[in-house]
Design a protein around this motif. Sequence first.
Motif, PDB file in Angstrom:
ATOM      1  N   SER A 170       0.843  -1.193   0.000  1.00 49.00           N
ATOM      2  CA  SER A 170       0.000   0.000   0.000  1.00 49.00           C
ATOM      3  C   SER A 170       0.879   1.244   0.000  1.00 49.00           C
ATOM      4  N   GLU A 187      -8.440   8.780   0.172  1.00 49.77           N
ATOM      5  CA  GLU A 187      -7.171   8.185  -0.245  1.00 49.77           C
ATOM      6  C   GLU A 187      -6.869   6.909   0.530  1.00 49.77           C
ATOM      7  N   PHE A 191      -6.206   3.481  -1.265  1.00 46.48           N
ATOM      8  CA  PHE A 191      -4.898   2.830  -1.145  1.00 46.48           C
ATOM      9  C   PHE A 191      -4.893   1.716  -0.108  1.00 46.48           C
ATOM     10  N   HIS A 215       6.449  -0.276  -0.743  1.00 52.58           N
ATOM     11  CA  HIS A 215       5.013  -0.281  -0.459  1.00 52.58           C
ATOM     12  C   HIS A 215       4.593  -1.483   0.396  1.00 52.58           C
TER      13      HIS A 215
END
Length: 294
Positions: A170, A187, A191, A215
């Motif tokens: 993420s 957001e 995400f 991520h």
Amino acid sequence: MSVTIEALTPGFVGEVSGIDTTRPLTAAQVSAIEAGMDRYAVLVYRDQRLTDEQQKAFSLCFGALEQAVGGNVTKAADRRLDPYMADVSNLGVDHKPLARDDRRRLFNLGNRLWHSDSSFRAIPAKYSLLSGRIVAESGGNTEFADMRAAYDALDDAAKAEIAGLVCEHSLLYSRGTLGFSDLSDEEKQMFRPVRQSLVRVHPVTGRKSLYLSSHIGTIAGWPVPEARAFIRDLTEHAVQPRFTYAHTWRPFDLVMWDNRSTMHRVRRFDETQVRDMRRTTVAGDSMTAAQLAA
Ligand code: OGA
Ligand code: MN
């Protein structure tokens, strides 16, 4: 003109000549480039004075384009480039360097961490194409790591240990690492983590690679601290100098990489100077792991 590719780093980075990326390509040229991408994983083209339209047209030869939604720009009025161009410059709509505390700048600092583009999307990116319109005078290199070579260099026990592991990726994790948490509820929803296999198999060459990225926040089924410590170790292994290449930008370089088998990061530069870098992203065509039901 025939396409030639000369190795800059054996088996990893090639420099292409015989291609004018501002012009439409023949099918033979597209195949030659794709074969080059499969053999290497990063291709460098020098002196490509592209407009955004030409960059998009060239990128479209390799698949559909990803839209640069979410991320650094949250207000339409703050968007300098069209929705298919990822703005990885340090510039505002006035073409001046962003203020030190500008959200767009702070968000883009995430590019200083090793990552693979769009690994936070359920269907992650295939290629990225980055055009250096105005390059930094010093610093601002982009570094690449060969995740096939990094996988190959693991011993059999490590390969057995990671086979079948699935990571959660993420943007919230990579931004969280830098202490950036200025994200709206929308957001955070957009995400939420996606799942990616830790070992990928390249669809054309069949080569395995480590699918790492800043991520990553955890490994499915693992305690978070253990997962993060493990991913850190693997990342340290994967970015050893023997697996990496540093690209020193010249104006109008175009660099194209396969996100399925590489990681990259940008290095620090003097941000009072203009660095105008524009990326197009070719979408991938499949997930690497099953997603959890919403
Ligand atoms: C990117 C990126 C690196 C750079 O375009 O995906 O990470 O050198 N940029 O700006
Ligand atoms: Mn990137």
